[in-house]
Structures are given as structure tokens and as C-alpha cells.
Design a protein around this motif. Structure first.
Motif, short mmCIF file in Angstrom:
data_model
loop_
_atom_site.label_atom_id
_atom_site.label_comp_id
_atom_site.label_asym_id
_atom_site.label_seq_id
_atom_site.Cartn_x
_atom_site.Cartn_y
_atom_site.Cartn_z
N GLY A 30 28.79 43.49 16.34
CA GLY A 30 28.05 42.44 15.68
C GLY A 30 26.61 42.89 15.52
N PHE A 31 25.83 42.10 14.79
CA PHE A 31 24.44 42.49 14.56
C PHE A 31 23.57 41.97 15.69
CE2 PHE A 31 25.81 43.67 10.38
CZ PHE A 31 24.90 44.67 10.00
N ASP A 32 23.83 42.47 16.90
CA ASP A 32 22.98 42.14 18.03
C ASP A 32 22.19 43.38 18.42
OD1 ASP A 32 24.94 43.72 19.07
OD2 ASP A 32 25.65 42.30 20.57
N CYS A 33 21.42 43.27 19.50
CA CYS A 33 20.55 44.37 19.89
C CYS A 33 21.33 45.61 20.30
CB CYS A 33 19.63 43.93 21.01
SG CYS A 33 20.49 43.30 22.47
N ILE A 34 22.60 45.45 20.69
CA ILE A 34 23.39 46.60 21.14
C ILE A 34 23.76 47.48 19.95
CG2 ILE A 34 25.45 47.32 22.37
CD1 ILE A 34 23.40 45.76 24.04
N THR A 35 24.37 46.88 18.93
CA THR A 35 24.81 47.66 17.78
C THR A 35 23.63 48.24 17.01
OG1 THR A 35 26.73 46.22 17.59
CG2 THR A 35 26.23 47.60 15.70
N THR A 36 22.58 47.44 16.83
CA THR A 36 21.42 47.95 16.11
C THR A 36 20.70 49.04 16.90
OG1 THR A 36 20.18 46.07 16.99
CG2 THR A 36 21.04 45.86 14.75
N GLY A 37 20.70 48.90 18.23
CA GLY A 37 20.12 49.96 19.05
C GLY A 37 20.90 51.26 18.93
#
Length: 547
Positions: free
Chosen positions: A305-312
Motif C-alpha cells: 500500500g502507499f504507506d511509509c514502508i512501501t514508499t521507503g
């Protein structure tokens, strides 16, 4: 001026305020604690833990009280908590150095505690308001018409998708162009104005729709106990002909009841709270849509999902912040497409079949994410996990270094975490944008990262359609007197499964581990959809037997 329009406007104001506050509080806590993530982590844990423990109690409170009192109390508590919290934050930002010198710095700890507690209270009140309005009021306003209910659910979700993008951008611009103090003042003013407008609109809806004032009474605890005793008595009618002798067991049970009544008030109240929680979870379990609700909760255990994990992770693969913002905007559009698809599929194929189609579409798109794990450019290296399993890590060190030659190097070392130093991070509501931080060198191939985001973005069509399907199934199949407590337990389950995905990341924090997290996420999602398939099979079989 109709009730639907008033609900949409009040819902938009509430969602906008929630999104702004959730974004701003994360930034404020990072700024206050010297750009350290400790306060943010504590806040996240407190919020998730409180909803997990108190979800059933919140729902039971919604069921036991008149609808207007629940909505007004939740609205008032939420906005006033945010307002007081904003004032405290403004004072801390303005007089931080003086506050740190009082009581040897303990006043600062008190201020941090007050901020986190008030923010948590605001989140609990927001949960109660969401359950009351989006899970109960909407059903009554639509007159239990399934078509109108689907339309209102889809519209509310579209409003949520739009505010999820625009609200953090708006308050972020205020904080960037002005200051954190001005940002706190902006949120404070918004909540005060929103409180007045929402209070007026919800009161008007309550007057326009007379059915909202009619609510089936919830039986009190003593009445429930009396009915249980009567049922037990009716089951033992065959043995009543002969009076039962006074035995030690009967004496012990009567003495136990006397001990309970003789307990102090605080212990009796605590016993009642525990009993309410147990009854709430039991009510959730015995619902005919239990499997569908559990299936939806399992979808929260994911890094896709587009949370801090995937974007990081995308950042470590050389994706710029501007491109991440663009991808987030595209994902919002696909989410809106999912709400449109839901309404059309429901009209054509029915609600249960819509869930099946949405599940298949969701899983099909996520296969692209699985393919990205093994595609060219993927940094996955399973040998790194052996360092945690095998105690003799010296021999494996050479093997790891040799295998890493086949993956592109990351600037800052191969052990660079998914999220770098947060001092250069701008938070945009679960999305992280990085400035002035050296990005990872370009990989040998972008095929892996392209497949990953292609799967994540397209999967949101099926995801939001499935979410709306389960939401409406809960609305239609839960009796009116249990809507609050069942939806409260559903919120608890969602938070519980969401916590698991953070535990996953803590266990495997390196970019080379992300492929494993993707596979585990897909397994959880597949399990959730499998639960829905079982529910759909049972529901269709029951319908055939009834006909």
C-alpha cells in the motif's frame, strides 16, 4: 438541504479534519523530540492498542444511547480534544526552552504525555463517530434500500479518497510556508468551525429523518442475566417435580453471587467492562457475516500500500519523491475507479458476487507484485536471513558478500534500512517524501519496481470495491441493536492485523527482505479472500435451501 447532502458535507469536514490532524501530529511529534521517531512510535502503539482494547466498549456505548447524543458527544469530544492538544503544542513550540528547564525537564514529559493522551482520545471519539454515522445513520437514512445504501457508501468513500490526498497537502503547505505554530493554529481554527457546522448539520438530519429517533432498546445486564436464569429453569422443568435438595454446590453458587454483589464498586465496574468486551467479541463471532469481516481484517496485514514502508522501499530503489507523489495521485484515481465499479457490479451481479469479482481482481493484480520479487532489478537476497538463523555467521559473511555482487549496490551500504534518516523526511499522510538525502544508485533494471507499483496501483480497484462490499454486508446483515458493538470489534480486528504488518517490517527491515514481506502480504490477503469465498458459498447455499 436533503439529509444525504448534509451527511456528505459533515462527513467531508470530519474527514478533512481527521486527515490534517493525523498528518500534522506525526510531524509535530518528530519535531518536538529532536527529529527522533520515539514519540511517533509510542503514539502509534497507544492509538492501535486503545482501539484494539476498547473497540467493543465504544460500539456498545453507541448501541446503548440515542443516536443524536452519541453523534453530538463523539463530535464534541473529538474536536475539543484536538483543540486543546493544538493549544498545548503551540505553547510547547513557543516556550520549549523554558519548559525544558522546569522540574528538571519533567514538565516536557508531562506535555508530551498530555499531547499523546488527548490525540488518542480524539482518535477514539473519531472511531465512535465513524461507527455511528457511516455504519448506522446511513442505513436508516436510505430506508434500508440496498441501492441507495450502496450509492451513499461509495460517495462517502470517494470523499475519503479525495481528502486523503488534499488535506495533508493543504496543512503541509501552511506548516512549510509559515511555521509549526501557525499550523497548530490553522488546525485549531478548523476544528472549532467544523464542530459548529457538523453539530448543526447532524442535528438537522436527525430532525429531518424521524426514523433516527427510533432505536430498539438494548437490554440491561440484569435483564440479560434474568433471561438466562429463566432459560435454564425452562430446560430443567422435567426435574422440578421433585424439589432439589440443598447441596454444597448450591450453597457455593449462592455464596459466589453474594461475594460478587459485595465487591467494591470499582471492581464491579471493571467486571462489567470485561464482560461487555467478551459479549462484544462473541456477538461478532456469531454474526452470519463473520467470515467476510475477518477476510477484510486480514487485508490490513500488508506492505502493498502507499504507506511509509512501501514508499521507503521505493526510495531505496532510486525512485524520486516527485515520482512517488505522482504515483500516489494515480493510486487515488484507481481507488475512485473501484468505488464506481462497485456500484455498477452490485446492480448487475448482486452484492455477494461483486465481492467475488473484486477479490479475484485484487488477487490477480497482486500477482504482478509477486512477479516483481523475482524480476530483474529485485534486491531480494535470501542468504541474509541465514544470518538470523545460523549462529555461525562468519562463514556466511563471504557468501553474502559474493551474492550481493549480483544485486546493485545501495549508497550507504547494503544494510541500509527501508527508511533512512527522518531528518530529511516530509510526511504526507502515510506517504514519505525525501529531500536532500542521497538516493540509491540506479538498479540494473527497473522492471522489478515497475511491476511492484503497477500491481499496487491496479489492485486498489479491486481492494476498494471489496471493502465497500464487506461494509455493506455488515450494514445489511447485523441487527440494529448490535451494529455498534460488532463494528467496534471489526475496528479492533483491523487495528490488530495492521499491527502485524509493522511487526513484519521490524523483523525484516532491510530492502533485501522486502520481497519476503511481499510474499507474506499476498498470503495474508489470499487468506482473507478465501474467508470471503467461504462466506459467499455458505450464503448462496443457504439462499438455495430457503427457496
Amino acid at each position: 438541504k436533503g439529509p444525504k447532502f448534509l451527511i456528505y458535507v459533515s462527513g467531508a469536514l470530519s474527514m478533512w479534519g481527521d486527515r490534517m490532524w493525523h498528518f500534522a501530529i506525526s510531524v509535530f511529534l518528530i519535531e518536538l523530540y529532536g527529529r527522533n521517531l520515539l514519540l511517533t512510535a509510542v503514539f502509534g502503539l497507544v492509538v492501535a492498542g486503545s482501539v484494539l482494547l476498547l473497540g467493543a466498549l465504544i460500539g456498545d456505548w453507541v448501541d446503548r444511547n440515542p443516536r443524536n447524543k452519541v453523534a453530538h458527544a463523539s463530535l464534541f469530544i473529538q474536536n475539543i480534544s484536538v483543540t486543546i492538544c493544538s493549544i498545548v503544542l503551540m505553547l510547547v513550540f513557543l516556550y520549549k526552552q523554558r519548559i525544558e528547564q522546569i522540574w528538571d525537564g519533567w514538565l516536557t514529559v508531562v506535555c508530551y504525555t498530555v499531547v499523546i493522551v488527548l490525540a488518542d482520545v480524539a482518535n477514539l471519539a473519531s472511531t465512535a463517530l465513524t461507527i455511528a454515522i457511516q455504519r448506522d445513520w446511513i442505513v436508516v437514512i436510505t430506508g434500508y434500500n440496498r441501492g441507495h445504501l450502496a450509492g451513499m457508501n461509495a460517495t462517502m468513500r470517494r470523499i475519503d479518497q479525495v481528502t486523503n490526498i488534499l488535506a495533508p497537502l493543504a496543512v503541509g503547505q501552511v506548516m512549510t510556508l509559515a511555521s509549526n505554530v501557525v499550523g497548530c493554529g490553522f488546525i485549531l481554527g478548523w476544528n472549532l468551525v467544523s464542530l459548529i457546522v457538523e453539530f448543526f448539520f447532524l442535528s438537522r438530519v436527525y430532525r429531518i429523518v424521524p426514523a433516527l429517533s427510533i432505536k430498539p432498546p438494548v437490554e440491561e445486564e440484569d435483564q440479560v442475566c434474568l433471561q438466562r436464569m429463566e432459560r435454564r429453569g425452562s430446560q430443567e422443568e422435567g426435574n422440578i417435580a421433585q424439589p432439589q435438595p440443598l447441596t454444597d454446590g448450591n450453597c457455593n453458587s449462592s455464596l459466589h453471587l453474594k461475594e460478587i454483589t459485595n465487591l467494591p464498586l470499582c471492581f464491579r465496574r471493571f467486571r462489567w467492562l470485561v464482560s461487555t468486551c467478551k459479549d462484544g467479541w462473541r456477538a461478532y463471532y456469531r454474526q452470519p457475516v463473520f467470515l467476510a469481516g475477518m477476510g477484510l481484517a486480514f487485508l490490513y496485514t500488508t506492505v502493498l500500500g502507499f504507506d511509509c514502508i512501501t514508499t521507503g522501499y521505493a526510495y531505496t530503489q532510486g525512485i524520486s519523491g516527485s515520482l512517488l507523489s505522482l504515483l500516489m495521485g494515480v493510486s487515488a484515481i484507481t481507488g475512485l475507479m473501484g468505488t464506481v465499479m462497485f456500484t455498477r457490479l452490485r446492480k448487475t451481479y448482486g452484492l455477494i458476487n461483486t465481492g467475488i469479482i473484486s477479490s479475484c481482481l485484487h488477487l490477480g493484480c497482486l500477482l504482478l507484485c509477486v512477479c516483481s520479487v523475482f524480476a530483474p532489478g529485485s534486491p531480494m537476497d535470501l542468504s541474509l536471513l541465514m544470518l538470523y538463523i545460523t549462529p555461525n555467521s562468519t562463514e556466511l559473511g563471504g557468501m553474502v558478500n559474493q551474492r550481493q555482487k549480483h544485486t546493485y549496490p545501495l549508497r550507504g551500504g547494503s544494510n541500509q534500512p527501508l527508511l533512512p534518516d527522518r531528518s530529511s523526511i516530509h510526511w504526507t499522510n502515510n506517504t514519505v517524501l525525501f529531500d536532500n538525502v542521497p538516493a540509491g544508485t540506479a538498479p540494473e533494471s527497473y522492471i522489478s519496481i515497475i511491476l511492484l507499483f503497477l500491481g499496487v496501483i491496479t489492485a486498489r480497484i479491486g481492494l476498494w470495491s471489496f471493502d465497500l462490499t464487506v461494509t455493506q454486508l455488515l450494514q445489511e446483515n447485523i441487527c440494529e441493536s448490535e451494529r455498534g458493538v460488532v463494528n467496534g470489534v471489526q475496528s479492533s480486528m483491523n487495528y490488530l492485523m495492521d499491527l502485524l504488518h509493522f511487526i513484519m517490517v521490524i523483523s525484516a527491515p532491510q530492502p533485501q527482505h522486502f520481497g519476503i514481506l511481499v510474499i507474506i502480504s499476498v498470503l495474508f490477503i489470499t487468506t482473507g479472500h478465501t474467508m470471503y469465498f467461504l462466506y459467499a458459498h455458505k450464503a448462496k447455499r443457504k439462499r438455495r435451501l430457503d427457496t
